[in-house]
Write a protein that holds these residues in place. Structure first.
Motif, mmCIF file in Angstrom:
data_model
loop_
_atom_site.group_PDB
_atom_site.id
_atom_site.type_symbol
_atom_site.label_atom_id
_atom_site.label_comp_id
_atom_site.label_asym_id
_atom_site.label_seq_id
_atom_site.Cartn_x
_atom_site.Cartn_y
_atom_site.Cartn_z
ATOM 1 N N ARG A 113 50.784 40.306 51.630
ATOM 2 C CA ARG A 113 49.782 41.295 51.138
ATOM 3 C C ARG A 113 50.215 41.482 49.678
ATOM 4 O O ARG A 113 49.551 41.678 48.914
ATOM 5 C CB ARG A 113 49.536 42.488 51.943
ATOM 6 C CG ARG A 113 48.685 42.394 53.229
ATOM 7 C CD ARG A 113 48.499 43.660 53.823
ATOM 8 N NE ARG A 113 49.524 43.980 54.646
ATOM 9 C CZ ARG A 113 49.336 43.437 55.992
ATOM 10 N NH1 ARG A 113 48.275 42.669 56.561
ATOM 11 N NH2 ARG A 113 50.325 43.905 56.768
ATOM 12 N N ASP A 114 51.505 41.874 49.533
ATOM 13 C CA ASP A 114 52.225 41.974 48.248
ATOM 14 C C ASP A 114 51.900 40.749 47.625
ATOM 15 O O ASP A 114 51.766 40.895 46.066
ATOM 16 C CB ASP A 114 53.984 42.382 48.486
ATOM 17 C CG ASP A 114 54.188 42.789 47.116
ATOM 18 O OD1 ASP A 114 53.875 43.795 46.438
ATOM 19 O OD2 ASP A 114 55.414 42.193 46.744
ATOM 20 N N ASP A 116 49.267 38.732 47.408
ATOM 21 C CA ASP A 116 48.087 38.787 47.081
ATOM 22 C C ASP A 116 47.753 39.650 45.715
ATOM 23 O O ASP A 116 47.133 39.560 44.771
ATOM 24 C CB ASP A 116 47.034 39.236 48.214
ATOM 25 C CG ASP A 116 45.779 39.057 47.875
ATOM 26 O OD1 ASP A 116 45.282 37.845 47.196
ATOM 27 O OD2 ASP A 116 45.044 40.031 48.268
ATOM 28 N N SER A 117 48.441 40.822 45.980
ATOM 29 C CA SER A 117 48.221 41.911 44.877
ATOM 30 C C SER A 117 48.821 41.423 43.475
ATOM 31 O O SER A 117 48.452 41.918 42.652
ATOM 32 C CB SER A 117 49.037 42.995 45.366
ATOM 33 O OG SER A 117 50.411 43.099 45.427
ATOM 34 N N LYS A 118 49.855 40.732 43.499
ATOM 35 C CA LYS A 118 50.351 40.100 42.396
ATOM 36 C C LYS A 118 49.969 39.018 41.948
ATOM 37 O O LYS A 118 50.364 38.256 40.835
ATOM 38 C CB LYS A 118 52.136 39.968 42.652
ATOM 39 C CG LYS A 118 52.826 41.159 43.003
ATOM 40 C CD LYS A 118 54.342 41.061 43.237
ATOM 41 C CE LYS A 118 55.075 42.356 43.456
ATOM 42 N NZ LYS A 118 56.352 42.140 43.876
ATOM 43 N N GLN A 233 44.524 36.861 50.937
ATOM 44 C CA GLN A 233 43.340 37.726 50.719
ATOM 45 C C GLN A 233 42.896 38.300 52.382
ATOM 46 O O GLN A 233 42.661 39.337 52.657
ATOM 47 C CB GLN A 233 42.252 37.151 50.044
ATOM 48 C CG GLN A 233 42.465 36.680 48.827
ATOM 49 C CD GLN A 233 41.231 35.489 48.205
ATOM 50 O OE1 GLN A 233 40.078 35.917 48.669
ATOM 51 N NE2 GLN A 233 41.520 34.758 47.243
ATOM 52 N N THR A 236 45.231 40.754 53.323
ATOM 53 C CA THR A 236 45.021 41.951 52.698
ATOM 54 C C THR A 236 43.744 42.785 53.219
ATOM 55 O O THR A 236 43.581 43.927 53.291
ATOM 56 C CB THR A 236 44.666 41.885 51.114
ATOM 57 O OG1 THR A 236 45.774 41.305 50.500
ATOM 58 C CG2 THR A 236 44.321 42.929 50.293
#
Length: 687
Positions: A113-114, A116-118, A233, A236
């Motif tokens: 998830r991290d 994906d955020s970056k 994704q 996430t």
């Protein structure tokens, strides 16, 4: 600054093309290796004197991966330092390795998830753990995955599984799975961990919707996955996905809604396994030493340490430079010794790995052990199937029984015996004394500091038994019990086979053991026939025989005996009766041709005795072979297959056979050769 600028320029260049990316999860998010991992992350633990992470990065680099993200949480500073000081950080490195650090991650899902955020992932990527050891050809699997995605957009992941039948030495009980796949497309229809289940349920709709389905229990999950950019994704969007297995189950459950599919790719002859527990640590170490993971072998200098160069010798003995071996010490087989280590006289080491700068005294026995760096083992010690971590010390006359772990800086001895499965640390575990009540006293609670017990750890000992915290008691109990596959059974369990823990495979019963032996024997004879007809190399003969061992789950002793008998029978196969002279004329060139096969199996004193007993047993039922036994023994002796000591012991000792008189007659027949050996030994002693 210059190095950072170069790395930045390389990164910019990579972003301009469709690069191959990989994500390495360098944290296990469990305490399976506690207390060892309290000071060092699992990804940096030493496997055959090389950090685990180096095996993983070497595998990815060989697959053409150009950019690797290493996600690390616990002991992240050590992983960052290791990468920065390794050749992966040099300007000549074929791939860019970037550590990504966070102390907030608690699972693989958090890391993805991290990621994906970056927005780190630009295309399909490879997802692996930092404890993977593999030599598989990953490029082919990546191309198949991409080709499948070009034809249809639904595939989001290709999982790589290895064919490993129940009983295979690298088949990890924790990773046993039952998989249902569509035969034509290899699409996963059902996936579940086997655990201790003996019965499995499958949805009826699966059989109604698919006409050709494979149900497989013979696969090992390597935790190598080719993922589409959609995977981060999906993690996430679903915060309940903590592991990759959660992701797989979620995709299969919601397949009709989301339209995503998962496929598998099964590898057969290539190697892939995770060091997920101590049993796997032992099994994979042995495979590396035995060269099953070639080219990831000690003499190929896998490590970033340029001083760690090994020479490869007979019986899989690897020696680094500046190793001191005293006169009379014996390195029997499957031994790795790193640089600046000293081994005392009359010490015997077999099936073991010794780290850097270790001091091993006289009359020491080390069998199946893993001794890390800067360890001191004084005179008259015995270590069996255990792990001794950095800077530990064994004083004189210490016996370490199987399944022990001595963590960093531990001191044991002198003159004590450690029971099997014991774990020791060098610092006491301080526990709060809550005997004053249940009130919230915080840090004001008195502290219990355990005292050293000289009866357990010796008068000079500095070691405390490791006790897991309440919340991981069950995991630590499994860690001790399953170490090296040495499960501790109660007397009630004595009737069940200890060597094959876990559920019974959902298949029909196999043939009886005697039938298995006959099948393997005939298969070995057929292999030898193909070796002659098709000029197959000795290495391939050994590989085929080893595959039979794993397929039929027979012991190495049985393999040794069957190989010897098969070579003896081969020249007279299908011939009614051969005269002794004619037989030896046909057998001698075959012995020469297959001497490397002998060398592979007949290494230790035990295997030499297996060879001699096989010769004896075969000769008792084959008079023409018995007539030339003395010549066969001489050939094997001159080729260093059989030692003088083994021959003398076999001739002296009486073994139980069906025909004791024939056994004694054989010994009498070879008496001239034995007498010659004894006289040669006496002359050597007098000199």
């Amino acid at each position: 600054m210059a190095s950072k600028k170069k790395q930045s320029q390389r990164g910019d260049l990579l972003q301009q093309e469709d690069v191959l990316q990989a994500v390495v999860i360098a944290d296990s998010f469990n305490v399976r290796f506690a207390p060892i991992t309290q000071k060092k992350p699992r990804a940096l633990l030493s496997l055959v004197n090389v950090p685990l992470l180096d095996y993983t990065l070497e595998f990815l680099c060989s697959a053409g991966i150009q950019e690797v993200f290493v996600f690390c949480c616990a002991h992240a500073d050590q992983i960052k330092k290791h990468i920065s000081e390794s050749h992966w950080n040099s300007s000549t490195s074929p791939c860019v390795v970037t550590p990504i650090v966070s102390e907030d991650w608690r699972s693989v899902g958090d890391a993805l998830r991290d990621m994906d955020s970056k927005n780190l992932i630009q295309s399909d990527f490879v997802l692996v753990n930092g404890d993977l050891v593999s030599n598989m050809q990953l490029k082919r699997v990546i191309q198949e995955h991409k080709h499948r995605r070009e034809k249809e957009k639904t595939p989001v992941m290709t999982m790589i599984l290895k064919h490993a039948s129940p009983g295979h030495q690298t088949r990890c009980h924790e990773e046993e799975v039952v998989v249902a796949v569509d035969t034509a497309t290899q699409r996963v229809l059902h996936y579940q961990k086997a655990g201790n289940q003996k019965k499995f349920e499958f949805p009826l709709e699966m059989f109604q919707d698919h006409s050709d389905i494979q149900l497989r229990y013979d696969l090992l999950d390597c935790h190598v996955s080719i993922c589409s950019p959609l995977v981060p994704q999906l993690f996430t969007d679903n915060f309940d996905y903590l592991t990759r297995d959660d992701f797989v189950r979620g995709i299969l459950v919601n397949e009709e809604i989301l339209g995503n599919t998962i496929h598998i790719n099964v590898i057969e002859d290539e190697y892939a396994a995770r060091v997920s527990n101590m049993q796997m640590y032992d099994a994979i170490s042995k495979d590396v030493i035995s060269r099953w993971v070639y080219p990831l072998v000690p003499d190929n200098n896998i490590s970033s340490d340029s001083t760690s160069k090994y020479s490869y010798g007979r019986h899989n003995v690897y020696l680094s430079k500046d190793v001191t071996l005293a006169r009379g010490c014996r390195l029997e087989e499957d031994v790795v010794i790193a640089q600046d280590t000293c081994v005392g006289c009359n010490t015997v080491i077999s099936h073991s790995v010794i780290g850097r700068n270790c001091q091993i005294g006289q009359n020491v026995s080390i069998q199946g052990a893993y001794v890390w760096d800067n360890v001191t083992i004084e005179d008259d010690c015995c270590v069996t199937r255990s792990v001794i971590c950095d800077n530990a010390t064994l004083k004189k006359k210490v016996i370490v029984q199987p399944g022990c772990v001595l963590s960093y800086d531990v001191v044991i001895g002198p003159d004590v015996t450690l029971e099997s499965g014991k774990i020791f640390v060098s610092q006491p575990q301080v526990e709060a004394d809550d005997s004053f009540g249940d009130g919230d006293l915080g840090d004001s609670l008195p502290q219990k500091v355990p005292e050293l017990d000289p009866q357990i750890v010796g008068s000079d000992g500095v070691a405390y038994p490791y006790r897991p915290s309440t919340d991981n008691e069950e995991e630590m109990e499994d860690f001790v019990n399953d170490m090296w596959g040495l499960h501790i059974h109660s007397e009630d369990d004595a009737s069940s086979p200890a060597s094959t823990p876990g559920p019974t495979p959902p298949s029909s019963p196999g043939p009886e053991d005697g039938d298995d032996i006959k099948l393997v024997y005939n298969e070995i004879l057929d292999t030898l026939q193909r070796a002659v007809d098709e000029n197959i190399s000795n290495d391939n003969v050994v590989l085929e025989v080893n595959s039979l061992k794993h397929a039929y789950n027979i012991t190495i002793k049985e393999v040794n005996i069957l190989v010897v008998k098969a070579i003896l029978e081969f020249p007279q196969r299908g011939i009614a009766a051969m005269q002794p002279t004619q037989l030896f004329t046909a057998l001698k060139p075959l012995l020469s041709k297959w001497m490397p096969v002998f060398s592979n199996y007949i290494k230790s004193s035990e295997s030499q005795m297996d060879c001699l007993l096989a010769l004896e047993d075969f000769c008792i039922t084959h008079d023409n072979t018995a007539a030339i036994l003395i010549k066969i023994l001489q050939v094997l002796y001159n080729s260093d297959i059989l030692s003088e000591e083994a021959l003398l012991v076999w001739h002296r000792d009486s073994h139980d056979t069906e025909d004791r008189e024939a056994s004694q007659a054989l010994r009498k027949q070879v008496q001239p050769f034995i007498q010659w050996l004894q006289e040669a030994e006496e002359e050597s002693d007098s000199d």
